[in-house]
Motif scaffolding. Structure first.
Motif, PDB file in Angstrom:
ATOM      1  N   GLY A  64     -16.805   1.323  39.704  1.00  0.00           N
ATOM      2  CA  GLY A  64     -15.633   2.197  39.650  1.00  0.00           C
ATOM      3  C   GLY A  64     -15.518   2.882  38.302  1.00  0.00           C
ATOM      4  O   GLY A  64     -15.258   4.083  38.221  1.00  0.00           O
ATOM      5  N   LEU A  72     -17.749   5.940  37.955  1.00  0.00           N
ATOM      6  CA  LEU A  72     -17.267   7.161  38.586  1.00  0.00           C
ATOM      7  C   LEU A  72     -16.123   7.769  37.786  1.00  0.00           C
ATOM      8  O   LEU A  72     -16.062   8.975  37.575  1.00  0.00           O
ATOM      9  CB  LEU A  72     -16.826   6.859  40.017  1.00  0.00           C
ATOM     10  N   VAL A  73     -15.223   6.924  37.330  1.00  0.00           N
ATOM     11  CA  VAL A  73     -14.068   7.438  36.596  1.00  0.00           C
ATOM     12  C   VAL A  73     -14.508   8.051  35.256  1.00  0.00           C
ATOM     13  O   VAL A  73     -14.083   9.155  34.905  1.00  0.00           O
ATOM     14  CB  VAL A  73     -13.033   6.324  36.375  1.00  0.00           C
ATOM     15  N   GLU A 131     -16.311  11.298  35.773  1.00  0.00           N
ATOM     16  CA  GLU A 131     -15.376  12.354  36.131  1.00  0.00           C
ATOM     17  C   GLU A 131     -14.630  12.842  34.892  1.00  0.00           C
ATOM     18  O   GLU A 131     -14.455  14.048  34.691  1.00  0.00           O
ATOM     19  CB  GLU A 131     -14.384  11.817  37.180  1.00  0.00           C
ATOM     20  N   ARG A 136     -16.759  15.013  32.937  1.00  0.00           N
ATOM     21  CA  ARG A 136     -16.938  16.288  33.613  1.00  0.00           C
ATOM     22  C   ARG A 136     -15.707  17.176  33.404  1.00  0.00           C
ATOM     23  O   ARG A 136     -15.810  18.376  33.178  1.00  0.00           O
ATOM     24  CB  ARG A 136     -17.150  16.050  35.107  1.00  0.00           C
ATOM     25  N   GLU A 178     -19.607  22.678  50.510  1.00  0.00           N
ATOM     26  CA  GLU A 178     -19.711  21.226  50.562  1.00  0.00           C
ATOM     27  C   GLU A 178     -20.618  20.744  49.433  1.00  0.00           C
ATOM     28  O   GLU A 178     -21.564  21.413  49.046  1.00  0.00           O
ATOM     29  CB  GLU A 178     -20.320  20.781  51.905  1.00  0.00           C
ATOM     30  N   ARG A 193     -15.860   9.267  51.244  1.00  0.00           N
ATOM     31  CA  ARG A 193     -16.782  10.206  50.635  1.00  0.00           C
ATOM     32  C   ARG A 193     -16.724  11.558  51.341  1.00  0.00           C
ATOM     33  O   ARG A 193     -16.676  12.604  50.711  1.00  0.00           O
ATOM     34  CB  ARG A 193     -18.184   9.609  50.729  1.00  0.00           C
ATOM     35  N   SER A 243     -14.252  14.496  49.525  1.00  0.00           N
ATOM     36  CA  SER A 243     -15.017  15.600  48.957  1.00  0.00           C
ATOM     37  C   SER A 243     -14.590  16.921  49.574  1.00  0.00           C
ATOM     38  O   SER A 243     -14.869  17.979  49.037  1.00  0.00           O
ATOM     39  CB  SER A 243     -16.518  15.365  49.123  1.00  0.00           C
ATOM     40  N   MET A 244     -13.900  16.845  50.702  1.00  0.00           N
ATOM     41  CA  MET A 244     -13.363  18.083  51.264  1.00  0.00           C
ATOM     42  C   MET A 244     -12.055  18.455  50.584  1.00  0.00           C
ATOM     43  O   MET A 244     -11.664  19.611  50.558  1.00  0.00           O
ATOM     44  CB  MET A 244     -13.143  17.932  52.774  1.00  0.00           C
ATOM     45  N   SER A 296     -12.583  18.607  44.205  1.00  0.00           N
ATOM     46  CA  SER A 296     -13.884  18.495  43.561  1.00  0.00           C
ATOM     47  C   SER A 296     -13.910  17.288  42.631  1.00  0.00           C
ATOM     48  O   SER A 296     -14.932  16.927  42.105  1.00  0.00           O
ATOM     49  CB  SER A 296     -14.186  19.777  42.787  1.00  0.00           C
ATOM     50  N   HIS A 297     -12.763  16.675  42.425  1.00  0.00           N
ATOM     51  CA  HIS A 297     -12.731  15.488  41.559  1.00  0.00           C
ATOM     52  C   HIS A 297     -12.821  14.203  42.364  1.00  0.00           C
ATOM     53  O   HIS A 297     -12.375  13.148  41.923  1.00  0.00           O
ATOM     54  CB  HIS A 297     -11.454  15.481  40.718  1.00  0.00           C
ATOM     55  N   TRP A 298     -13.408  14.320  43.538  1.00  0.00           N
ATOM     56  CA  TRP A 298     -13.386  13.164  44.437  1.00  0.00           C
ATOM     57  C   TRP A 298     -14.125  11.965  43.876  1.00  0.00           C
ATOM     58  O   TRP A 298     -13.777  10.825  44.147  1.00  0.00           O
ATOM     59  CB  TRP A 298     -13.933  13.559  45.798  1.00  0.00           C
ATOM     60  N   TYR A 299     -15.122  12.215  43.053  1.00  0.00           N
ATOM     61  CA  TYR A 299     -15.878  11.112  42.457  1.00  0.00           C
ATOM     62  C   TYR A 299     -14.956  10.181  41.676  1.00  0.00           C
ATOM     63  O   TYR A 299     -14.946   8.970  41.854  1.00  0.00           O
ATOM     64  CB  TYR A 299     -16.925  11.680  41.494  1.00  0.00           C
ATOM     65  N   GLY A 300     -14.169  10.802  40.802  1.00  0.00           N
ATOM     66  CA  GLY A 300     -13.266  10.018  39.968  1.00  0.00           C
ATOM     67  C   GLY A 300     -12.255   9.265  40.808  1.00  0.00           C
ATOM     68  O   GLY A 300     -11.942   8.105  40.549  1.00  0.00           O
ATOM     69  N   GLY A 317     -13.739   6.309  42.342  1.00  0.00           N
ATOM     70  CA  GLY A 317     -13.845   5.260  41.332  1.00  0.00           C
ATOM     71  C   GLY A 317     -12.529   4.522  41.160  1.00  0.00           C
ATOM     72  O   GLY A 317     -12.481   3.292  41.121  1.00  0.00           O
ATOM     73  N   LEU A 318     -11.438   5.287  41.089  1.00  0.00           N
ATOM     74  CA  LEU A 318     -10.128   4.653  40.954  1.00  0.00           C
ATOM     75  C   LEU A 318      -9.847   3.756  42.153  1.00  0.00           C
ATOM     76  O   LEU A 318      -9.316   2.650  42.005  1.00  0.00           O
ATOM     77  CB  LEU A 318      -9.035   5.721  40.849  1.00  0.00           C
TER      78      LEU A 318
END
Ligand SMILES: Nc1ncnc2c1ncn2[C@@H]1O[C@H](COP(=O)(O)OP(=O)(O)OP(=O)(O)O)[C@@H](O)[C@H]1O
Ligand SMILES: Nc1ncnc2c1ncn2[C@@H]1O[C@H](COP(=O)(O)OP(=O)(O)OP(=O)(O)O)[C@@H](O)[C@H]1O
Ligand SMILES: [Mg+2]
Ligand SMILES: [Mg+2]
Lengths: 285, 233, 369, 254, 315
Positions: free
Chosen positions: A96, A99-100, A103, A106, C50, E269, E273-274, E277-281, E284-285
């Motif tokens: 986790g 990813l955080v 981000e 980024r 996407e 995921r 992601s739809m 754009s910060h879906w990664y973070g 992670g949370l």
């Protein structure tokens, strides 16, 4: 001859990249997959400091400090509640974190590459044994040796290291001795995070500073940790130098087999001495 | 004023109650022992004193102050030492380090490394061995030595003679008497009744999580018949 | 019956190793659609963006969903692996796939993928550009460094054969692994040879790492460092001043002097306030061309589009004339070659200067079979 | 006990040695254990008693010497192979399946004894014989009411009892008990001793114990170790009187 | 109804979305969930039951994928036998791994399996490129050709995957409550004791490792055919990391937990992601919050809630 110097510098660089992981892994028994991200963060922070102050040294000092604070927060908020559980939950946490942190980088710095250069003092190359060796490489050798000596004294010799090792086995019992284990743990994690960032700052002038940079070093760092034996700083230094030399020789004679060689070394170690080259085993009955 | 006083304590493991309304006290400088059969709750009580088991209701008084909310490390720092029944030696530390770690907080007192090594010469021989390579008895010695080295005011001993050779038990009994003579209070849990009967002036009998009887050792011996009926000693 | 809109499914890397590419591609493609009034076949164009994560599985999964919700075409991934994976599904579903960045030669092979079109460079042509450059720069002795994978090895073999034929001596070749991080031993080794040129068949971070470390050892002082896809402005910025002098193939460049490009660059700078990078330029070019081809059919039959695109010629692309070869769906085009130099405002600190333009006939071998 | 069994040894070690680095935890130990006898193994802390037991049960590697069970050489065999060959043991430091119930603990031991290959096509509950074995031992060790309690939450003394139960389920011919009475309540020592007596019927038992009253009372033969070697062996009375044993171990007890 | 049945119901609902809402666009997602679930179910036999943290399962997964692709595309095998071979090869590789790795335990086991699988990854990307297509992988992996059904239609392929998924679930369920499963749990709980009562610890560990290698090989083959592609990415350690995360997220050591983990992971995921754009973070949370707040994963949380809402209905 120059291969030896270069191999040495590669080894020391590896050690600097892996030191934070070794520390956290060995002391807290946490496989910190976010090590790579902290390393990346260190590089970005150093870059930022350099572009603000213009001094490489400012970056080298500031990046670890900021990362250590972030590390302390990570430990307090997230890691602390899960120590009592199976170690694997820490994995999920550190995933986790990756990813955080990625981000965050980024969002703050964007996707573009950033760059950093060696400090004035170590900018050029020095003629040695008929090769020109970048003086920054020599700096890395010296710096790595200094860091490893400092760590060695901190962990193997001092009472601090003793507490950490004891707490990694039985924190409750350490508490009964009046010692504040939580504080020690926060300290270790934060210190490890700082070391990771230090690695990033040192690596900044050598590698492109980019989002993916942390992902790659983590495996290298694992190799150092495994061959060295868990959390054994002396072992980690030896392992890093061993790998550095192996790789240097590999690059000289068969570059396409370098990764291969490293893994063979690793697997060979694990088969001959499963606990790593530099650790001892206990009894079970 | 008592050094330690546990007042009306209830302790639970999950939903199961292990201690019911338990009250005990330890005066400064005395040896008190806690006896009872397997599973009676002796270890549970020691852990509760040390803050390792949460006290659901009741009070812990230490040194005249309310210590109910103190954490384990605060209790350790204020002078309580704990020698657990399962020893809990630090596996990756060697003998010497296992002892030295107890001195980190630096409480002043009569105990130092040399004295512990004098008490248990065997430990000195094994000084550089890792904790997890020690024999059972060696670990027991080490656990006791570690407890002593914090220079406590109150020593909680959970079956300290378990696994020790007869000669060493003799030594340990002498040592406990000596420690006590130097002013350290001891709360002793033992299966081997010889030891508490010899050392302790006062006894608590615990059964099924309840304190069933308390009083002087002489009275215990005198009332033996009655008490045996009470808790089948 | 005609759909409400012309749906484009764009599966681009917005994260992962190629994350940096996605943004430019998106901006370029968006501009292409905007500059044609947002319509094709008289219907509004609707793009769904996407994230492929630079990984095949998400790329295909997302393309599958896009297709099942009515996408008329897929605008594709950046890494060769993701592109190859996308080709599997687009061929299966008979949906055109527009590739504007992946360079692997296999993507467009003779009588290969009916629905795949590439409007951008192939690695093969870039290697041939490197060869032409070797000759043009008068290099006599060349040392090679290639990332260790199939495409580079093939590329090197082709280069070596042709170079030797042209009288260039090959001093040596090393294949460090892809994603390698320490080139110091190799750099030291090369510096001890008398090679006057070093061809680097590496790209992205690998190239940046090499140039950074070579700079610190002073390798570029007496040797020309060049490679097919070694540098562009994004990568040069990552290397810093040590990049100056490095020569490389260039996919697209904003400085190209033709009316189409001038119009594009102007619009792009107006809209995004930055110079278009090669990902943006190639995406713009490919998307404009493809949509023009679709428009020209006046039909919603995708087979018609394929036929129209095949063999179509674009005289006024931003890179000059391009021709979509029918046999393999590869766009024939000129090859741009440039060198990194210091730039001044309004240009970036380090910019590419186009030094050579090679003609398609020396870059593209005839379609085999 | 027939005459041949009297003569033959059931467990024999020949000049065994266990060393850790330069330190010899056990050395020069040769001994014949006769069938059906109960051997008491005593000696100061760290004398090497547990290590000898480890060497016999396969947990410690021999640096020298050989071990025979029933005249079959078992040197170098793994612990489980020795268990199958008829050697069971309990541990000084309790080794149980802490997060499983007491019944599950015993059932596992029964299962390990019954199957070499662990079948996977039938739920374990369907094997009646295993459950019966477990139930039997559950009452034998006096934990009847505790079948559904998690083993880890048993009190220390009860865990010791379970420890013996687990060893019993492999129906060993030779049973090694490492301080089974440690931590066993004063009131139940008698019961535990009875249990040891009972389980020693028809098998050979090697018992490490620091409770001298018990050892002297129930052992057929006593072995004294000191510093890794066998110092003396013989009947209780002889050992009690041996001056070397008194100074090294027993002390001058009244 | 008890908590376990409730969990089963949730799982059933998730995987039958394509039946409940035919013609939806989520069938590709559900297919991926089915395949990853097979992987995760098999992985949990090693991880949740036997307590061995393997970071090498990507190797079996990827090798299964390559096996299926090569056998169907180069050797002209039919799909089903090739899928079987994918399982066999996955299992065989797992067996080989186990000979190296079982000598060590705990974190070393994790790291050694990781190292071995990275070795395979490097080999596939470079030295074996003639076979594997190197870093670019192999495109055009086929789907089964059975009973004249067009499995290239995701809706039809769903049924094929569903059948395999149910089979995988049944076998794993049986293993869990069988003597084998119990023996493995014993080893996880206390290896010293398990060995002393007569379990051949290493052999049992090897067996379960091999079984889970078979699961991984089959699911890898299926994934290759789902996305028509196989590449070395599937062998990368981060693939192992993904399955570890999925299982932890859902709840290790439970039958349905891993499936829930897979579903949540894949749905998030795809859905996140739809949205941003910060879906990664954000993902992670979510991991962090789930770890802190759900000690036993999602399955554990559901069981807990269920028991609270339905007191007395204990399982
Ligand atoms: N961790 C635990 N979880 C649940 N129950 C426990 C736990 N530890 C102890 N118990 C239970 O609490 C009761 C008291 O146990 P405790 O260990 O205090 O007994 P004891 O008097 O010390 O016994 P012994 O002399 O055997 O050590 C017992 O019934 C035991 O089963
Ligand atoms: N793995 C090991 N590494 C190093 N030393 C060891 C190891 N195992 C045992 N020893 C040492 O060997 C000696 C003998 O240990 P052992 O456990 O056999 O003693 P013991 O006779 O059982 O003592 P006790 O009565 O205290 O249990 C001890 O000093 C111990 O420290
Ligand atoms: Mg107790
Ligand atoms: Mg012992």
């Amino acid at each position: 001859m120059s291969t030896i110097v270069i191999g040495l510098s590669m080894g020391m660089l590896l050690f600097l990249l892996a030191a934070g992981l070794t520390l956290i892994f060995g002391m807290l028994r946490v496989i910190n997959f976010a090590h790579g991200s902290l390393y990346m963060l260190g590089a970005y922070l150093a870059f930022q400091m350099v572009s603000v102050t213009g001094s490489f040294w400012a970056g080298l000092v500031a990046a670890p400090i900021i990362a250590a604070i972030i590390g302390a927060l990570m430990e307090r908020i997230a890691l602390r509640p899960v120590y009592d559980r199976d170690h694997v939950y820490q994995l999920l946490l550190t995933f986790g974190f990756i990813l955080v942190l990625d981000e965050a980088v980024r969002i703050i710095w964007g996707l573009e590459y950033k760059q950093m250069y060696p400090p004035e003092l170590f900018a050029g190359a020095i003629e040695m044994f008929g090769s020109s060796v970048p003086s920054y490489r020599l700096f890395i050798i010296g710096f790595g040796a200094a860091v490893s000596a400092a760590l060695f004294f901190m962990l193997d010799r001092s009472r601090y290291g003793m507490i950490i090792r004891a707490a990694s086995g039985d924190p409750e019992m350490v508490r009964t001795l009046g010692i504040n284990v939580s504080l020690v743990r926060t300290g270790v994690f934060s210190f490890g995070a700082g070391l990771a960032a230090l690695g990033g700052a040192v690596a900044g002038p050598l590698f492109p500073i980019e989002l993916g940079m942390g992902f790659n070093i983590i495996i290298d760092s694992f190799i150092v940790v495994i061959i060295g034996g868990l959390g054994n700083i002396r072992g980690a230094v030896m392992a890093a130098l061993l790998i550095g030399m192996t790789r240097a020789l590999g690059y000289s004679y068969a570059p396409s087999w370098v990764d291969f060689l490293t893994f063979i070394l690793l697997i060979g170690t694990l088969i001959l001495r499963p606990e790593g080259l530099f650790s001892r085993k206990g009894r079970t009955a | 004023m008592s050094l330690l006083e546990m007042q009306n304590c209830d302790v639970f493991y999950g939903k199961a109650q292990a201690l019911h309304d338990v009250s005990i006290s330890v005066e400064e400088g005395e040896i008190v022992s806690l006896i009872g059969r397997n599973g009676a709750g002796k270890s549970t009580l020691l852990k509760a004193i040390m803050g390792l088991n949460p006290i659901a209701s009741g009070k812990r008084m230490y040194d005249g102050r309310d210590a109910t909310r103190l954490s384990t490390e605060m209790l350790g720092r204020s002078g309580i030492a704990y020698v657990p029944e399962d020893r809990r030696i630090f596996a990756t530390l060697n003998v010497d380090e296992n002892l030295r770690i107890a001195t980190v907080m630096g409480r002043e007192g009569a105990w130092n490394l040399e004295r512990v090594y004098d008490l248990f010469p065997r430990l000195k021989e094994r000084m550089t061995s890792r904790g997890d390579t020690l024999s059972g008895g060696e670990q027991q010695m080490l656990a006791v030595g570690r407890g002593l080295l914090t220079n406590p005011e109150l020593l909680l001993l959970d079956e300290p003679t378990e696994g020790l050779a007869p000669l060493v038990v003799e030594d340990l009994i002498k040592a406990m008497a000596l420690i006590n003579a130097e002013g350290v209070a001891i709360l002793l849990v033992e299966q081997n009744l010889k030891v508490p009967l010899k050392l302790a002036k006062r006894q608590y009998l615990i059964d099924n999580g309840h304190i069933r009887w308390s009083g002087k050792t002489e009275d215990l011996l005198a009332e033996r018949e009655k008490i045996e009926g009470l808790i089948s000693l | 019956d005609e759909p409400e809109s012309f749906k484009i499914g764009a599966v681009l890397p917005f994260s992962g190793p190629y994350g940096i590419i996605g943004k430019g591609m998106k901006q370029g493609a968006q501009l292409a659609i905007e500059m044609r009034g947002g319509e094709v076949l008289g219907k509004p164009v609707e793009v769904t963006w996407e994230d492929s994560e630079t990984k095949p599985q998400p790329a295909v999964q997302k393309a599958t969903r896009l297709i099942s919700s009515g996408a008329q075409m897929i605008f594709g991934a950046a890494s060769s692996a993701s592109t190859a994976a996308l080709q599997g599904i687009t061929e299966q579903r008979k949906i055109p796939l527009l590739v504007t960045i992946s360079a692997d030669d296999k993507i467009t092979r003779a009588n290969g993928y009916r629905y795949t079109f590439r409007t951008s460079n192939t690695l093969g042509m870039e290697i041939r550009m490197a060869l032409e450059f070797t000759k043009a720069a008068g290099l006599k002795k060349v040392y090679g460094v290639g990332a260790d994978y199939a495409v580079t090895r093939d590329g090197w073999d082709a280069y070596k054969a042709a170079a030797e034929e042209a009288g260039v001596e090959i001093v040596g070749i090393d294949y460090p692994p892809l994603g390698n991080r320490d080139y110091s031993v190799i750099i030291d080794k090369i510096s001890k040879t008398d090679a006057d040129g070093v061809i680097l068949i590496v790209t992205g971070s690998d190239g940046v790492t090499f140039l950074k470390q070579a700079g610190q050892a002073g390798l570029g002082k007496n040797k020309v460092l060049f490679g097919p896809v070694l540098q562009d402005e994004v990568l040069a910025a990552a290397v810093g001043p040590d990049a100056v002098g490095a020569a490389s193939g260039v996919r697209y460049h904003y400085s190209l002097d033709n009316p189409a490009n001038k119009a594009f660059v102007e619009a792009y700078r107006a809209k995004y306030n930055e110079w278009p990078d090669s990902f943006a330029g190639e995406a713009f070019d490919g998307m404009s061309w493809f949509l023009d081809a679709v428009d020209s059919t006046n039909s919603w039959d995708r087979e018609e589009w394929v036929k129209a695109f095949e063999g179509s010629v674009r005289e006024n692309s931003v890179e000059g004339r391009k021709e979509m070869r029918a046999c393999d769906h590869q766009a024939l085009q000129v090859g741009l070659w440039g060198v990194v130099e210091k730039g001044e405002a309004p240009y970036p600190d380090l910019k590419m200067k186009i030094t050579n333009i090679f003609q398609p006939d020396v870059l593209f071998p005839a379609c085999e079979e | 006990m027939n005459a041949i069994a009297e003569k033959n040894s059931i467990l024999r070690c020949e000049d065994i040695e266990v060393s850790y680095g330069a330190f010899k935890a056990v050395s020069n130990v040769s001994y014949d254990f006769k069938p059906g006898l109960l051997y008491g193994l005593i000696g100061p802390n760290g004398a090497g008693k547990t290590t000898l037991m480890n060497a016999l049960s396969g947990r410690a590697k021999l640096s020298k010497g050989r071990v025979f069970l029933n005249d079959q050489e078992i040197t170098g065999k793994s612990p489980h192979a020795r268990t199958w060959a008829g050697l069971g043991r309990s541990f000084q430091i309790t080794q149980i399946f802490a997060e499983m119930t007491v019944f599950e603990n015993l059932r596992l031991a029964a299962q390990a004894h019954r199957f070499r290959l662990q079948p996977f096509w039938r739920p374990v509950g369907k094997f009646k014989e295993i459950a019966n074995d477990a139930e039997r031992v559950l009452s034998e060790i006096g934990l009847e009411g505790f079948g559904h309690v998690n083993a880890g939450s048993l009190s220390h003394g009860d865990q010791r009892a379970l420890e013996i139960g687990l060893a019993l389920l492999s129906e060993p011919k030779v049973l090694l008990l490492d301080e089974p009475l440690a931590g066993v309540g004063h009131d139940v020592v008698e019961t535990a001793v009875e249990l040891i007596r009972k389980v020693s019927q028809g098998r050979t038992v090697l018992l490490i114990e620091h409770n001298m009253d018990v050892v002297m009372e129930i052992s057929d033969e006593i072995i004294v170790m000191l510093a890794g070697e066998v110092l003396a062996s013989g009947e209780a009375e002889t050992i009690k009187r041996d001056p070397r044993v008194r100074t090294a171990y027993l002390g001058e007890e009244e | 109804m008890n908590a376990q049945r409730f969990l089963a119901l949730i799982v059933a609902i998730i995987i039958s979305v394509p039946l409940l809402f035919p013609g939806g666009h989520n069938i590709g997602l559900v297919n991926a969930i089915l395949i990853w679930s097979i992987f995760a179910i098999g992985f949990d036999l090693v991880f949740g039951i036997a307590g061995m943290l393997s970071f090498g399962h990507a190797a079996f997964f990827g090798v299964g994928a390559y096996t299926l692709s090569l056998l169907t595309m180069r050797m002209g095998w039919d799909f089903l036998p090739a899928l079987g071979a994918a399982g066999v090869i996955g299992g065989a590789l797992a067996l080989v791994f186990s000979y190296f790795a079982i000598r060590v335990s705990g974190l070393f086991f994790a790291l050694l399996t990781l190292a071995l699988s990275q070795l395979i990854y490097i080999m596939a990307g470079t030295k074996l490129r003639m076979l594997t297509g190197g870093v670019d992988g192999i495109a055009g992996v086929p789907r089964p050709d059975l009973f004249g059904i067009d499995f290239y239609d995701d809706g039809n392929y769903y049924f094929f995957l569903l059948a395999l998924f149910v089979l995988a679930l049944l076998i794993s369920g049986l293993i869990r409550i069988s003597p084998l499963g119990q023996a493995l749990k014993a080893i996880k709980s206390n290896e010293v004791r398990a060995e002393q009562i007569g379990f051949n610890v290493q052999r049992l560990q090897r067996s379960v490792f091999t079984i889970s290698g078979i699961y991984a090989g089959v699911s890898g083959g299926l994934l290759a055919s789902l996305i028509f592609y196989v590449g070395p990415q599937m062998l990368h350690w981060s693939t192992s990391g993904d399955v570890v995360i999925m299982v932890l997220l859902g709840g290790m050591g439970s039958l349905f937990g891993p499936i829930l983990g897979v579903a949540i992971f894949e749905i998030m995921r795809e859905w996140l992601s739809m949205q941003t754009s910060h879906w990664y973070g954000i993902l992670g949370l979510v991991f962090i919050i789930c770890t802190i707040g759900m000690p036993k994963g999602i399955a554990g949380l559901i069981i807990q809630l269920w028991d609270r809402i339905m007191p007395g209905g204990k399982s």
